[in-house]
Design a protein around this motif. Structure first.
Motif, short mmCIF file in Angstrom:
data_model
loop_
_atom_site.label_atom_id
_atom_site.label_comp_id
_atom_site.label_asym_id
_atom_site.label_seq_id
_atom_site.Cartn_x
_atom_site.Cartn_y
_atom_site.Cartn_z
N THR B 44 46.92 35.12 30.53
CA THR B 44 48.61 35.62 31.16
C THR B 44 49.44 33.94 31.26
OG1 THR B 44 48.09 35.32 33.54
CG2 THR B 44 47.18 37.54 32.19
N PHE B 49 49.28 39.02 27.90
CA PHE B 49 49.60 40.47 28.16
C PHE B 49 49.62 39.88 30.58
CE2 PHE B 49 44.50 39.66 28.73
CZ PHE B 49 43.99 39.65 30.15
N ASP B 52 49.80 42.81 35.22
CA ASP B 52 49.43 44.42 35.05
C ASP B 52 49.10 45.37 34.40
OD1 ASP B 52 51.77 44.90 37.14
OD2 ASP B 52 52.92 43.97 35.41
N GLY B 53 48.97 44.48 33.13
CA GLY B 53 47.65 44.98 31.71
C GLY B 53 46.57 45.00 32.51
N ARG B 56 46.19 47.90 34.69
CA ARG B 56 46.30 49.42 33.55
C ARG B 56 44.31 49.57 33.37
NH1 ARG B 56 46.45 49.60 28.73
NH2 ARG B 56 46.88 47.49 28.73
N SER B 78 38.03 44.22 31.39
CA SER B 78 39.39 44.52 31.44
C SER B 78 40.32 43.26 30.38
CB SER B 78 40.21 44.51 32.34
OG SER B 78 41.54 44.67 32.60
N ASN B 82 42.60 43.80 27.08
CA ASN B 82 44.16 43.05 26.28
C ASN B 82 44.06 42.42 25.45
OD1 ASN B 82 45.46 44.58 28.98
ND2 ASN B 82 43.69 44.18 29.88
N GLU B 85 44.15 44.48 22.28
CA GLU B 85 44.75 45.45 22.51
C GLU B 85 46.62 44.31 21.66
OE1 GLU B 85 46.31 47.67 25.38
OE2 GLU B 85 44.48 48.34 26.04
#
Lengths: 211, 116
Positions: B44, B49, B52-53, B56, B78, B82, B85
């Motif tokens: 982060t 990301f 919040d990512g 999600r 997660s 992320n 992605e």
């Protein structure tokens, strides 16, 4: 197996930590793989990862307790802390990072308690990592609905005329409870005051006990 | 709470629901869990990301995972999703590396790589 596990030394020659001796799980495998790929792709270094973990280990509720004790002995600091928690914690050398710290004060009329109903947001830069119970379905669900019952399960029975305010944290805004300074602590030095300020006092599920 | 409120409510939005008594258990975090936490902070901080990512994906993983996976198991799932992605790591290189890691030995200590 290229090395003999029975000597309980890792390939680096250090003893295994106890938590390293359990069967490798799928998710641990993923952590190792992602960590190695990030290092090999030049995105981070092992030193940076270790520094993050050391910083994590250095943070503890004693940090938050220092902030509380200062607020108890220094009214001007307390005013700044309540006005802008992030700026005030920096004065004592604690880094808020992206976290907006909101400090809520317990008084003779109000008792505050903090929860994160949606996930597990927590003032970790002042308290360290959150305890397991803070992240449970039970705490997240019930604290906003029946706070007095939840508090009684922590052994905290509040007077009926004390108003309870529940604060629901978000990813960007973290709450810290400023407990009421207990009677009988008049004249105590700041360091001694800090010792009675526990993690649970700053979450609001306990109050300081000077005894 | 209104019916409209309930209709749009997702599983992670737990506030106000009935639940069991508070379980006071706590544990010290294992090294691998702290590493997951560190990877999140680094990823982060690099801007790949946001928190919040992270949330999600955790929320899209569904309610079952809240019961069947531990906290940091959900987090590494997660974080990895992320990072994929964001194009930071590829599924292929991840799969290949996980196969390689698994082959190193039966415990985390055997397989953890040059972390220490």
């Amino acid at each position: 197996m290229p090395h003999d596990h029975h000597d309980h030394l890792s390939p680096s020659g250090h003893p295994y930590r106890p938590d390293n001796d359990e069967a490798l799980s799928y998710w641990q495998t993923m952590e190792i793989a992602v960590r190695e790929l990030l290092v090999e792709n030049g995105i981070t270094t092992l030193a940076e990862i270790n520094e993050q973990i050391e910083a994590m280990d250095r943070r503890s509720p004693a940090d938050g307790a220092k902030v509380v004790a200062r607020a108890w002995v220094d009214p001007a600091f307390k005013a700044r802390l309540l006005a802008d928690g992030s700026a005030a914690m920096k004065e004592l050398g604690f880094e808020p990072d992206f976290m907006k710290l909101v400090v809520v004060e317990n008084t003779d009329e109000v008792h505050n308690v903090v929860v994160c109903t949606l996930c597990s947001c927590y003032p970790r830069n002042l308290l360290g990592l959150p305890p397991d119970w803070y992240k449970t379905r039970a705490y997240r669900s019930r604290t906003v609905k029946e706070p007095r019952t939840v508090l009684s399960e922590f052994g905290l029975e509040l007077a009926h005329d004390l108003r309870v305010q529940v604060h629901d944290s978000t990813a960007d805004m973290r709450y810290l409870v400023l407990p009421r300074r207990p009677d009988g602590t008049e004249g105590w030095p700041e360091e001694k005051l800090a010792q009675i300020v526990t993690r649970d006092c700053m979450i609001g599920v306990a109050v300081p006990n000077p005894a | 709470m209104s019916n409209a409120r309930e209709a749009g409510r997702r599983w992670h939005d737990m506030g106000g629901k009935d639940a069991e008594a508070i379980a006071h258990g706590e544990h010290d975090f294992a090294l691998w869990e702290k590493r997951v936490d560190a990877l999140l902070r680094i990823a982060t901080a690099r801007g790949f990301f946001t928190v919040d990512g992270l949330r999600r994906v955790l929320e899209d993983m569904g309610e079952d995972t809240f019961e069947t996976m531990t906290y940091y198991e959900r987090w590494i799932a997660s974080v990895t999703e992320n990072l994929i992605e964001a194009g930071v790591i590829s599924v292929d290189e991840l799969n290949a590396r996980m196969t390689e890691v698994e082959a190193r030995g039966p415990t985390y200590g055997d397989a953890q790589g040059a972390g220490e």
